[in-house]
Design an enzyme around this catalytic site. Structure first.
Site, PDB file in Angstrom:
ATOM      1  N   LYS A 155      59.932 -39.207 -18.887  1.00 48.20           N
ATOM      2  CA  LYS A 155      59.688 -40.442 -18.128  1.00 48.20           C
ATOM      3  C   LYS A 155      58.222 -40.436 -17.702  1.00 48.20           C
ATOM      4  O   LYS A 155      57.888 -40.143 -16.552  1.00 48.20           O
ATOM      5  CB  LYS A 155      60.629 -40.515 -16.919  1.00 48.20           C
TER       6      LYS A 155
HETATM    7  N1  PPE Z   1      66.112 -45.696 -20.723  1.00 47.27           N
HETATM    8  C1  PPE Z   1      64.972 -45.914 -20.028  1.00 47.27           C
HETATM    9  C2  PPE Z   1      63.770 -46.365 -20.762  1.00 47.27           C
HETATM   10  C3  PPE Z   1      64.966 -45.725 -18.643  1.00 47.27           C
HETATM   11  O1  PPE Z   1      63.836 -45.939 -17.959  1.00 47.27           O
HETATM   12  C4  PPE Z   1      66.146 -45.324 -17.981  1.00 47.27           C
HETATM   13  C5  PPE Z   1      66.163 -45.156 -16.497  1.00 47.27           C
HETATM   14  C6  PPE Z   1      67.310 -45.092 -18.753  1.00 47.27           C
HETATM   15  C7  PPE Z   1      67.241 -45.274 -20.121  1.00 47.27           C
HETATM   16  C8  PPE Z   1      68.591 -44.583 -18.138  1.00 47.27           C
HETATM   17  O2  PPE Z   1      68.428 -43.258 -17.679  1.00 47.27           O
HETATM   18  P1  PPE Z   1      69.298 -42.667 -16.473  1.00 47.27           P
HETATM   19  O3  PPE Z   1      68.808 -43.279 -15.234  1.00 47.27           O
HETATM   20  O4  PPE Z   1      69.053 -41.193 -16.538  1.00 47.27           O
HETATM   21  O5  PPE Z   1      70.720 -43.015 -16.746  1.00 47.27           O
HETATM   22  N2  PPE Z   1      65.397 -46.132 -15.794  1.00 47.27           N
HETATM   23  C9  PPE Z   1      65.029 -45.882 -14.414  1.00 47.27           C
HETATM   24  C10 PPE Z   1      63.936 -46.812 -13.932  1.00 47.27           C
HETATM   25  C11 PPE Z   1      64.325 -48.222 -13.643  1.00 47.27           C
HETATM   26  C12 PPE Z   1      63.209 -49.018 -13.001  1.00 47.27           C
HETATM   27  O6  PPE Z   1      63.270 -50.233 -13.128  1.00 47.27           O
HETATM   28  O7  PPE Z   1      62.318 -48.458 -12.364  1.00 47.27           O
HETATM   29  C13 PPE Z   1      66.243 -45.894 -13.498  1.00 47.27           C
HETATM   30  O8  PPE Z   1      67.278 -46.460 -13.852  1.00 47.27           O
HETATM   31  O9  PPE Z   1      66.141 -45.290 -12.433  1.00 47.27           O
END
Ligand code: PPE
Length: 327
Positions: A155
């Site tokens: 990230k």
């Molecule tokens: N793909 C991406 C690109 C992504 O940023 C997230 C989380 C996910 C998948 C899902 O990952 P997880 O949270 O481990 O299930 N995105 C984060 C940021 C959102 C934002 O708008 O800022 C989040 O959901 O916290």
């Protein structure tokens, strides 16, 4: 997104004083790392959801960028709990951030990592209504980054410019979210969520190579298997989305949210489908401390100060690794 205190390199700093210098390389070039975690108000009081796994991913993201985390996973988990307690919150979103200080040059070698933890109250990400009725989405004209130009397992803050371009365009066009295709044209993920489709009683999701390995995605795969569904990780084309019976997305912020419409095409019945409902309910049951995985996924060992007076506080003892011990 306001709170009383932000944790910065070991100190709790008043919100208004949490500043870094304009010449941080993270601001100019985008090398930084973040996480998104939730704390739920559960049957056992405030509890962080899969915090350990999020902090492992945080340290791995730092590693992918070429640094070692200045703090251990244990120290980072403690910092999160300290910050929630300082802000007196029962349910919140948690944003750990690694940012750099050092000379302004395209050379990571002389820069130095710092870590902060912010917390704030954050409700339903795609709107409360969307949890039942479903949200609309468009396939973005912005391609998800190639895994060899951006590290999709990490990230990394700068990589989210790609997400911001896609999501902003989707919002301006009247949709709630952007679905992004990979460099080969297959479905990758959304701007901040992983994506699943249901067809003929089976669940499909894109393989992990070009996406973020979502922790909510992992929860959903576990819960779907328990509910007796086959989950198939394979390439998905754009038109496979159009003819799916159900589509839902997963993420810490978005939790489990159905998509009812994509590119002006109704998906299934145009509302949350039965499989999505089952999985969504199982997810929230566990997140709220009542499901089979509650003890494994939630950590409430730290919440005594917020829980004073509650019968259930302290009924579970923290294990040595900082997670909650099972009975
Ligand atoms: N793909 C991406 C690109 C992504 O940023 C997230 C989380 C996910 C998948 C899902 O990952 P997880 O949270 O481990 O299930 N995105 C984060 C940021 C959102 C934002 O708008 O800022 C989040 O959901 O916290």
């Amino acid at each position: 997104m306001k709170s009383d205190f932000i944790w910065m390199d070991g100190n709790l700093v008043p919100f208004a004083d949490a500043k870094i210098h304009l010449h941080s390389p993270s601001l100019h070039y985008g090398p930084g790392v973040f996480e998104g975690v939730r704390c739920y108000d559960t049957a056992y009081g405030p509890a962080t959801f899969r915090l350990w796994e999020h902090m492992v991913r945080f340290t791995r993201s730092i590693h992918v960028l070429g640094f070692e985390s200045p703090y251990s996973v244990d120290e980072l988990c403690d910092a999160v709990h300290e910050t929630i307690l300082a802000n007196n919150l029962r349910a919140c979103y948690i944003r750990p951030l690694m940012y750099l200080e050092g000379p302004l040059a395209l050379n990571l070698a002389e820069t130095f990592p710092h870590v902060s933890v912010s917390v704030w109250e954050w409700g339903t990400f795609l709107g409360k209504e969307a949890l039942e009725k479903g949200a609309s989405a468009m396939v973005s004209s912005f391609t998800r980054m190639h895994p060899n130009s951006s590290m999709t397992k990490a990230k990394i803050t700068g990589q989210y410019v790609n997400s911001m371009l896609a999501k902003s365009m989707a919002l301006k066009s009247g949709f709630k979210e952007a679905i992004m295709l990979d460099t080969e044209g297959f479905v990758a993920e959304c701007s901040g969520e992983n994506i699943f489709l249901v067809r003929d009683g089976k669940i499909f999701t894109p393989p992990r190579a070009a996406i973020l390995e979502g922790i909510t995605r992992d929860c959903v795969i576990t819960l779907a298997h328990d509910l007796g569904y086959e989950v198939i990780e394979e390439k998905i084309s754009r038109d496979q989305l159009y003819i799916a019976d159900e589509i839902f997305v997963t993420g810490t912020a978005a939790e489990v949210t159905p998509f009812s419409q994509i590119d002006y095409r109704k998906i299934g019945e145009g509302k949350r489908g039965p499989v999505t409902k089952e999985i969504q309910e199982a997810f929230f049951e566990n997140a709220r401390g009542r499901g089979k995985y509650a003890e494994k996924w939630l950590d409430w060992s730290w919440n005594g100060a917020l829980q004073a007076g509650s019968e259930k506080a302290g009924s579970k003892q923290p294990a040595e690794n900082g997670k909650v011990a099972t009975d």
